[in-house]
Design an enzyme around this catalytic site. Structure first.
Site, mmCIF file in Angstrom:
data_model
loop_
_atom_site.group_PDB
_atom_site.id
_atom_site.type_symbol
_atom_site.label_atom_id
_atom_site.label_comp_id
_atom_site.label_asym_id
_atom_site.label_seq_id
_atom_site.Cartn_x
_atom_site.Cartn_y
_atom_site.Cartn_z
ATOM 1 N N LYS A 1 -28.098 6.430 -44.884
ATOM 2 C CA LYS A 1 -28.518 5.310 -44.030
ATOM 3 C C LYS A 1 -27.739 5.361 -42.717
ATOM 4 C CE LYS A 1 -28.818 0.222 -44.240
ATOM 5 N NZ LYS A 1 -28.454 -0.962 -45.028
ATOM 6 N N SER B 1 -32.443 -3.896 -46.093
ATOM 7 C CA SER B 1 -32.476 -3.117 -44.881
ATOM 8 C C SER B 1 -32.453 -1.604 -45.095
ATOM 9 C CB SER B 1 -31.279 -3.504 -44.007
ATOM 10 O OG SER B 1 -30.070 -3.190 -44.675
ATOM 11 N N SER C 1 -29.710 -5.267 -49.923
ATOM 12 C CA SER C 1 -30.367 -4.197 -49.166
ATOM 13 C C SER C 1 -30.576 -2.882 -49.882
ATOM 14 C CB SER C 1 -29.569 -3.902 -47.901
ATOM 15 O OG SER C 1 -30.040 -4.719 -46.874
HETATM 16 N N1 GLN Z 1 -31.929 -9.016 -46.375
HETATM 17 C C1 GLN Z 1 -30.549 -9.389 -46.266
HETATM 18 C C2 GLN Z 1 -30.221 -9.756 -44.847
HETATM 19 O O1 GLN Z 1 -31.076 -9.650 -44.021
HETATM 20 C C3 GLN Z 1 -29.705 -8.304 -46.786
HETATM 21 C C4 GLN Z 1 -29.200 -7.341 -45.804
HETATM 22 C C5 GLN Z 1 -28.277 -6.354 -46.394
HETATM 23 O O2 GLN Z 1 -28.000 -6.353 -47.592
HETATM 24 N N2 GLN Z 1 -27.781 -5.491 -45.536
HETATM 25 O O3 GLN Z 1 -29.132 -10.158 -44.560
#
Ligand code: GLN
Length: 476
Positions: free
Chosen positions: A80, A155, A179
């Protein structure tokens, strides 16, 4: 080894082909590159390391011949784009870092390289890991390979897609609030979020430092186990990394439990309104199945569940507003042109360099930390986080694992929730608690809905019991 389906999705199988000489690492990397090339429309890679990966493959083929290869020889990873790989772009899916090259390897990258893993490239993600759909990237949305009109989750959406579409064997992603698990569920693969402190964060770009962890996407527990064994453990460059002993995941992930000794809980709050009926039935069926196998199963309660989304967003936005203050156009990446006054340069750089979601969170975070609202929001959020942690401490006095759905729905359509941030945030309702509590959790694929879209089952465990999660996966 030409078509995408001919690359085995298991390290054991890949290793046996490599050892018997039926396959070389060079052929393996070429096959993945072909899969990547054939599926460009999914928009997975930001930077492809094709030449270097082939060069590394050649060197590792030599080592295999000489029997000096490391334990990850034959594993190909995508990373990532929030994790540093020396001399490579580190964009975080953002315009503000779109021209920034990392100056060192993250600890996890060093450790992968030492054991002869091959890194095939850096993959797309929501900007600074903020999002649940991979639609917030400066490099455009990523598509779900199961249905290209749908999101892969976020994400770490592209990490999940790269593994699901056989562009690599494993991927490293990051979690601040689901995420890894949510995209795993949407794409039909497995994703492990580890205990806070299990894996060094050195070289992971900070979003919300008291929540962030690196984690692993893969297809089976042996593969995830061996990768975890390599990257986990204390690192003096991350003061929050733990020196608790790293388990021998490779040897032990496949050992069976004695069901009578294991207690499994399911929290009633995770099966209430908002949960898709098909997913609900699928997860309850699995719980019944475990009961039939002899596991003790009981309903538990996590009373503070109703506050997890609010608490998560208050605290992570506060931390993000502080962490992201370093992107000022002076030290890193993009700088807005033609600003006569220094302050204008800051303002223009940040206005042009950040996307809408990141700006929304910086503003929210700054607000909850401001003198007048600190007590009402930030301090209160910290207190509620403590109560959420206590919910889990109490629950884990009664049970060894907690099972739930990973997400309330299967993958939604691209564009469906972009105008409604709250609906987007609610997608994380079952996943953010593990990040608030700092505990490990895994999402494993267990079924499909009537549209053939996959969904995952989540297992949460006691701190540092990643091994337990990997072993439980065998039982399901
Ligand atoms: N969807 C969550 C957010 O937008 C998780 C993001 C993450 O785990 N990086 O904060």
């Amino acid at each position: 080894m030409n078509s995408m389906n001919s690359i085995p999705k298991s390290l054991k199988e890949i290793k046996s082909l490599l050892e018997s000489g039926q396959l070389t690492c060079v052929e393996l990397v070429n096959s993945y590159l072909e899969n990547i090339n054939e599926q460009k429309d999914l928009n997975v890679f930001i930077t492809l390391f094709d030449k270097e990966a082939l060069q590394r493959a050649k060197e590792i083929d030599e080592k295999i011949k000489n029997k000096t290869a490391g334990k990850l020889a034959g594993t190909v990873f995508s990373i990532k784009d929030v994790i540093s790989v020396k001399d490579k772009l580190l964009t975080c899916g953002s315009k503000i870092l779109s021209n920034f090259d990392a100056i060192y390897d993250a600890t996890v990258i060093e450790r992968l390289k030492e054991e002869d893993a091959i890194i095939i490239g850096k993959v797309n993600c929501d900007e600074f890991a903020m999002g649940s759909s991979n639609e917030n990237s400066f490099f455009g949305p990523v598509k779900n390979p199961v249905d290209k009109t749908r999101v892969p989750g976020g994400s770490s959406g592209a990490s999940a897609v790269s593994v699901a579409s056989n562009m690599c064997l494993l991927s490293l992603g990051s979690e601040t609030g689901g995420s890894i698990r949510q995209p795993s569920s949407f794409c039909g693969i497995t994703g492990l979020k580890v205990t806070y402190g299990r894996i060094s964060r050195f070289g992971l770009v900070a979003f919300a430092s008291s929540f962030d962890t690196i984690g692993i996407f893969g297809n089976n527990n042996y593969d995830i186990g061996i990768a975890l064994e390599v990257i986990a453990g204390f690192d003096e460059r991350d003061s929050t990394s733990s020196d608790i002993k790293v388990d021998n995941y490779t040897e032990e992930t496949e050992t069976k439990f004695d069901p009578e000794k294991i207690k499994i809980g399911y929290a009633k709050e995770y099966f209430e309104e908002g949960l898709d009926e098909e997913i609900k039935k699928g997860i309850l069926d699995k719980i019944e199945f475990l009961k039939q196998k002899g596991f003790a199963v009981k309903e538990i309660s996590l009373p503070y569940s109703k506050y997890v989304i609010q608490t998560y967003y208050i605290l992570t936005c506060a931390e993000a507003s502080s962490n992201l203050s370093r992107y000022d156009g002076v030290r890193y990446g993009y700088r807005a042109g033609d600003s006569p006054v220094l302050e204008d340069m800051y303002v223009n750089t940040r206005s042009e360099g950040f996307g809408d979601e990141v700006k929304r969170r910086i503003m929210l975070g700054t607000y909850v930390l401001s003198a007048g609202y600190y007590d009402a929001y930030y301090r209160k959020g910290q207190k509620v986080r403590r109560l959420i942690m206590k919910d889990f401490e109490d629950a884990f006095n009664e049970v060894d694992f907690i099972i739930s759905p990973t997400t309330p729905t299967t993958a939604f359509k691209i564009g469906e929730k972009v105008e409604d941030p709250l609906a987007m945030y609610l997608n994380d309702i079952y996943t953010v608690s593990a990040n608030l509590a700092g505990i490990p959790a895994i999402s494993i694929p267990v079924g499909f809905d009537k549209n053939n879209l996959p969904y995952g089952l989540q297992i949460m465990g006691k701190k540092f019991d990643e091994l337990g999660l990997l072993r439980m996966w065998n039982e399901i």
